[in-house]
Design a protein around this motif. Structure first.
Motif, PDB file in Angstrom:
ATOM      1  N   ASP A 105       5.811  76.303   6.702  1.00 31.61           N
ATOM      2  CA  ASP A 105       6.851  75.921   7.660  1.00 31.61           C
ATOM      3  C   ASP A 105       6.358  76.146   9.084  1.00 31.61           C
ATOM      4  OD1 ASP A 105       9.177  75.227   8.849  1.00 31.61           O
ATOM      5  OD2 ASP A 105      10.318  76.997   8.209  1.00 31.61           O
ATOM      6  N   SER A 152       5.580  69.203   6.365  1.00 31.47           N
ATOM      7  CA  SER A 152       5.034  70.492   5.910  1.00 31.47           C
ATOM      8  C   SER A 152       4.997  70.672   4.389  1.00 31.47           C
ATOM      9  CB  SER A 152       5.828  71.641   6.532  1.00 31.47           C
ATOM     10  OG  SER A 152       5.751  71.590   7.932  1.00 31.47           O
ATOM     11  N   TRP A 206      -0.601  71.133   5.488  1.00 31.02           N
ATOM     12  CA  TRP A 206      -0.683  72.539   5.912  1.00 31.02           C
ATOM     13  C   TRP A 206       0.224  73.440   5.096  1.00 31.02           C
ATOM     14  CZ3 TRP A 206       0.135  68.288   8.966  1.00 31.02           C
ATOM     15  CH2 TRP A 206       1.443  68.002   9.340  1.00 31.02           C
ATOM     16  N   CYS A 212      -2.701  71.299  10.583  1.00 32.02           N
ATOM     17  CA  CYS A 212      -1.666  70.603  11.347  1.00 32.02           C
ATOM     18  C   CYS A 212      -2.254  70.114  12.669  1.00 32.02           C
ATOM     19  CB  CYS A 212      -0.485  71.547  11.570  1.00 32.02           C
ATOM     20  SG  CYS A 212       0.870  70.792  12.429  1.00 32.02           S
ATOM     21  N   ASP A 238       7.358  68.816  11.692  1.00 35.50           N
ATOM     22  CA  ASP A 238       7.780  69.802  10.684  1.00 35.50           C
ATOM     23  C   ASP A 238       8.118  69.165   9.342  1.00 35.50           C
ATOM     24  OD1 ASP A 238       9.905  68.785  12.470  1.00 35.50           O
ATOM     25  OD2 ASP A 238      11.231  69.723  11.005  1.00 35.50           O
ATOM     26  N   ASN A 255       8.782  70.036  16.668  1.00 35.65           N
ATOM     27  CA  ASN A 255       8.674  70.601  15.312  1.00 35.65           C
ATOM     28  C   ASN A 255      10.024  71.098  14.797  1.00 35.65           C
ATOM     29  OD1 ASN A 255       8.635  72.665  17.194  1.00 35.65           O
ATOM     30  ND2 ASN A 255       7.348  74.008  15.973  1.00 35.65           N
TER      31      ASN A 255
END
Ligand code: GDP
Length: 424
Positions: free
Chosen positions: A380, A337, A377, A394, A334, A414
């Motif tokens: 979120d 992102s 990507w 991702c 995560d 994530n």
């Protein structure tokens, strides 16, 4: 079934979270090496726990936790941690301490600090937890085993012998006050009494547990690149964080370990000194550091800012190979992102040649990263629970890393919380 969870890189890969998660399916969690010199961060419904020496199973009331013979037992640290977990969770975690583990004494901590002070700029970035002097004494056969804490004359005699050496260093090299064997005997004796109800023959206990088919989790600290044999020597730790050492430090047969789960981060981070090929600097580093982990990339033990960089395929492939990984867990996905494009290091340029195997330290010192760029990507991904629901870019990133690491990425994390995990 015995499983090991270990790190592929420099440590801080997020092993704590995965251990905590898999602990739920386990009867026993074992620490087999290292001491209170690193930290696992685990976030549960009751908040954030930074565990240094205790196995991650202490957060579950029914799990037996074991500190094996391979650990560096800092009794004060251990008791403090136990007390804090107890008062926050409202139950007493189940804990056994190997009678063959050795005791990390106050003079190990002092010697660690004095040596780093003496080395000045050339220091290794020790956490000042006494780990190197502790393991040096263990292998020089002047360490103190837990079982020796219960034989006062023997304890005194062993301390007197160890201290006669230490005091030469204290005086001539460090110019510090001498140590006192009588005083230390009393201190260690009293600590021994405090832990007495938890001390046991943990190796026999684990052998029995294996026979009974119990689920056992072996919890490694740090990662491959800190191994004294296979890591970036001398920027290593002083005990082996490898799954191959786990049977020794826990006291079980080598063939009992059926699964080795290697944890790696979606980018790199490193605490302490030594070559770090994909290191980022300036604003780029600052941004990744600030966004990393659950509250930025700062050491769980020391609070020091961690060095951060791009994912290093060369180091991670080597890390997984050396651990003997049967599967991988990729964490902190995560965190990336926010990026438009993400670099991964697929080779090292050394003296004009591109290599894809992880070299020895003198060559690593000269290595420059060869990067490949993948699209970000830009959305979120926290809260996503199924692999198919991740954005295509991702998934492409994960699959490219997987291809490079040559191990399947069975778990994707994530988010820092317990439930933020995608199993594939
Ligand atoms: P360990 O020593 O390998 O257990 O690693 P640490 O716990 O020291 O470092 C991992 C850091 O990442 C901690 O701050 C964790 O809370 C955090 N963390 C673990 N997994 C994730 C994740 O998937 N996403 C984010 N944002 N943080 C994570």
């Amino acid at each position: 079934m015995v499983r090991a969870i270990v790190g592929a890189n420099w440590g801080d890969e997020g092993k704590g979270k995965l251990t905590d998660l898999l602990a739920e399916e386990s009867d026993i969690v074992v620490r087999f090496q290292g001491g209170a010199n690193a930290g696992h961060t685990i976030i549960t419904d009751q908040g954030k726990f930074a565990l240094h020496l205790l196995p991650s199973g202490v957060l579950h009331p029914d799990i037996m936790n074991v500190l094996g013979s391979g650990v560096a037992l800092d009794i004060n640290e251990m008791l403090e941690e136990l007390e804090s977990v107890k008062s926050r969770l409202g139950f007493t975690p189940k804990l056994m301490i190997s009678d063959r583990a050795q005791v990390l004494t106050p003079y190990h901590v002092a010697l660690d600090c004095y040596e780093e002070e003496r080395l000045g700029k050339a220091s290794f970035g020790s956490t000042h937890s006494g780990i190197a002097p502790f393991y040096a004494d263990k292998y020089a056969k002047i360490g103190i085993q837990v079982c020796q804490l219960y034989h006062k004359d023997l304890l005194h005699q062993r301390l007197k012998n160890a201290i006669s050496q230490k005091n030469v260093l204290m005086d001539a090299l460090y110019h510090k006050a001498p140590l006192d064997a009588d005083e230390l005997t009393e201190t260690l004796w009293a600590l021994g009494q405090k832990i007495a109800p938890m001390v046991a023959d943990t190796a026999s206990y684990l052998h029995e547990a294996i026979k009974e088919g119990k689920q056992i989790l072996l919890e490694g600290q740090l990662g491959t690149l800190r191994d004294p044999d296979h890591g970036i020597f001398p920027y290593t730790t002083s005990s082996s964080p490898l799954a191959g050492y786990a049977p020794v430090g826990a006291g079980i047969p080598p063939y009992a370990v059926q699964e080795v789960i290697c944890v790696t981060k979606a980018y790199s981070s490193c605490v302490g000194a030594g070559p770090f090929v994909t290191e980022l600097f300036g604003d780029e580093a600052e941004e990744l550091r600030r966004r990393g982990g659950d509250a930025g990339e700062y050491g769980a033990k020391t609070g020091r800012p961690r060095r951060v960089g791009w994912f290093d395929c060369v180091a991670t492939r080597y890390g997984c190979m050396t651990q003997g990984a049967t599967a991988c867990a990729l964490t902190n996905l995560d965190v990336l992102s926010y990026l438009d494009k993400i670099a991964i290091c697929t080779g090292y340029r050394i003296d004009g040649q591109v290599v894809t195997h992880f070299p020895v330290t003198p060559l690593l010192d000269k290595a420059e990263p060869v990067y490949e760029f993948l699209p970000g990507w830009k959305t979120d991904i926290r809260g996503i629970r199924r692999y198919e629901d991740l954005p295509a870019a991702c998934r492409a990133y994960v699959e490219r890393l997987e291809q490079e690491a040559q191990v399947s990425f069975k778990y994707l994390s994530n988010g820092p919380r317990r439930d933020e995990m995608i199993a594939r």
